[in-house]
Design an enzyme around this catalytic site. Structure first.
Site, PDB file in Angstrom:
ATOM      1  N   LYS A  44     -10.683 -20.371 -51.773  1.00 33.77           N
ATOM      2  CA  LYS A  44      -9.692 -19.455 -51.844  1.00 33.77           C
ATOM      3  C   LYS A  44      -9.640 -18.926 -50.356  1.00 33.77           C
ATOM      4  CE  LYS A  44     -10.182 -18.099 -56.681  1.00 33.77           C
ATOM      5  NZ  LYS A  44     -10.319 -16.817 -57.517  1.00 33.77           N
ATOM      6  N   LYS A  89      -7.204 -28.134 -64.672  1.00 34.41           N
ATOM      7  CA  LYS A  89      -7.291 -27.074 -65.706  1.00 34.41           C
ATOM      8  C   LYS A  89      -6.243 -26.400 -65.825  1.00 34.41           C
ATOM      9  CE  LYS A  89      -9.885 -23.327 -65.138  1.00 34.41           C
ATOM     10  NZ  LYS A  89     -11.180 -22.481 -64.990  1.00 34.41           N
ATOM     11  N   LYS A 103      -3.867 -19.438 -64.730  1.00 36.36           N
ATOM     12  CA  LYS A 103      -2.909 -18.528 -64.457  1.00 36.36           C
ATOM     13  C   LYS A 103      -2.436 -18.812 -62.958  1.00 36.36           C
ATOM     14  CE  LYS A 103      -5.262 -14.894 -67.064  1.00 36.36           C
ATOM     15  NZ  LYS A 103      -5.998 -13.390 -66.864  1.00 36.36           N
TER      16      LYS A 103
END
Length: 397
Positions: free
Chosen positions: A165, A260, A263
């Protein structure tokens, strides 16, 4: 707990027996015991089933960011409904984790309540499980700070999610919370003397950090050292074990069968959200990625999207893999997509109706969250008292 536990839901643990001064992250052998959610055999019943008089405790949670989707539902929330009948369960909305990256301040409170309502609409029963908001139990943050004092920075630097990230966002856009949130995850779990934590593949590393932290604190401050300070001695924290979800509960993206369902994916087309309208569900399934192979089949590595859509149908219909193969193997994509769309709409509609009922009665939802926070606070404060005492603090009289 994210947790993702949660993966809350989301949430992590430490290697119990041997402290060797180094981490064993990402090695399957480092997890001492993996409890599954499947029904145990007769030979395993004694070791896996909690005593009727003392239930083992399970904690988990989901962030109130983005929309709750099928991956969250099958990977976490639906499993919680089964767990609440067997274990002492605490399920919370991990709003403190939601601020590690830029977020919409105006939407945080609304999203938190919406997530709680989805828990209840999906079948989490507040008479069986404590449902609460993470920030409503202040001990989470207090324990995080205490644990931070014993967490080597090198451990956090090894966290894969932080590396990924921070690389995407850049150092100037990444707050310290993104580095230290695994310590908060450890606090979320250790605070409640948890026995078991549901974890997915992407949370195993955080689970190991939690387990190692628990063992480290027990070694540094527990036992005779704690007893000399007036405590009961022994271990301060239980060292929790991973609770592995059933095989096949991993839901992949509608636009990429190798990724996957998430969100954070930029395109909403990549996921089926629990609150999607029937028109939106139909549109997403109609446009989802497929392939040019004839017929339908599981477990062909060249057909990840086919395997994913069949798996979704299997989970949403409650049928066995063999039943799905028999029903669908000779279908073309058009026929199967129509079948899958109808199954999704039929399964999600009662959840959506119940969600609207809960959201329209804010007094009921507030009461559920307040009662859950009260129960959680009682457990958390007892743990926090022990930690302060064992670490030598002068407590207020």
């Amino acid at each position: 707990m994210g947790v993702g536990v949660l993966s809350s839901s989301y949430y992590p643990r430490f290697s119990p027996s041997l402290w060797c001064g180094r981490l064993r992250y990402l090695k399957p052998s480092c997890i001492r015991c993996c409890t599954t959610l499947s029904v145990p055999t007769s030979s395993d019943t004694q070791s896996q089933t909690p005593s009727p008089s003392v239930k083992k405790r399970v904690v988990s949670g989901v962030q109130p960011t983005g929309s709750i989707h099928l991956g969250n539902y099958f990977g976490a929330i639906k499993n919680w409904v089964a767990l609440q009948n067997t274990y002492d369960t605490l399920f919370f909305i991990v709003d403190l984790h939601a601020i590690t990256l830029p977020y919409d301040v105006q939407q945080l409170s609304k999203a938190t309540k919406s997530t709680a309502a989805i828990y209840l609409a999906c079948g989490v029963d507040p008479s069986k499980a404590s449902v609460f908001v993470q920030s409503h139990v202040r001990a989470h943050v207090e324990l995080m700070w205490l644990l931070s004092s014993t967490t080597p920075i090198g451990w956090l630097n090894k966290m894969i999610q932080f590396k990924e990230k921070s690389r995407k966002a850049g150092d100037e856009e990444v707050g310290v919370a993104l580095l230290t949130y695994p310590v908060l995850m450890a606090s979320d779990i250790l605070l409640y003397q948890s026995d078991l934590v549901p974890v997915g593949e992407d949370q195993k590393q955080h689970l190991e950090l939690t387990r190692d932290l628990a063992e480290r604190v027990n070694n540094l401050y527990g036992g005779r050292k704690w007893k000399k300070l007036g405590g009961r001695g022994g271990t301060i924290f239980k060292v929790p074990e991973p609770l592995i979800p059933p095989a096949g509960a991993r839901i992949m993206s509608l636009t990429d069968g190798l990724s996957k369902m998430s969100k954070s994916a930029p395109s909403d087309q990549s996921r089926i959200n629990i609150l999607d309208s029937k028109e939106l569900i139909a549109n997403k399934i109609k446009r989802c990625k497929t392939d040019s192979f004839p017929s339908m089949e599981f477990d062909n590595s060249e057909r990840p999207e086919c395997n994913n859509l069949l798996s979704i149908y299997q989970l949403i219909s409650g049928k066995t893999k063999e039943e799905v193969v028999q029903e669908c193997q000779n279908m073309n994509w058009g026929t199967f997509k129509s079948l899958l769309t109808d199954a999704l709409i039929d399964h999600l509609h009662p959840i959506q109706v119940r969600y609207e009922e809960i959201m329209s009665d804010s007094g009921y939802l507030d009461e559920v969250l307040a009662d859950g926070a009260k129960t959680a606070t009682e457990i958390a404060d007892a743990t926090l008292h022990n930690v302060y005492q064992a670490m030598g603090f002068c407590r207020r009289k």
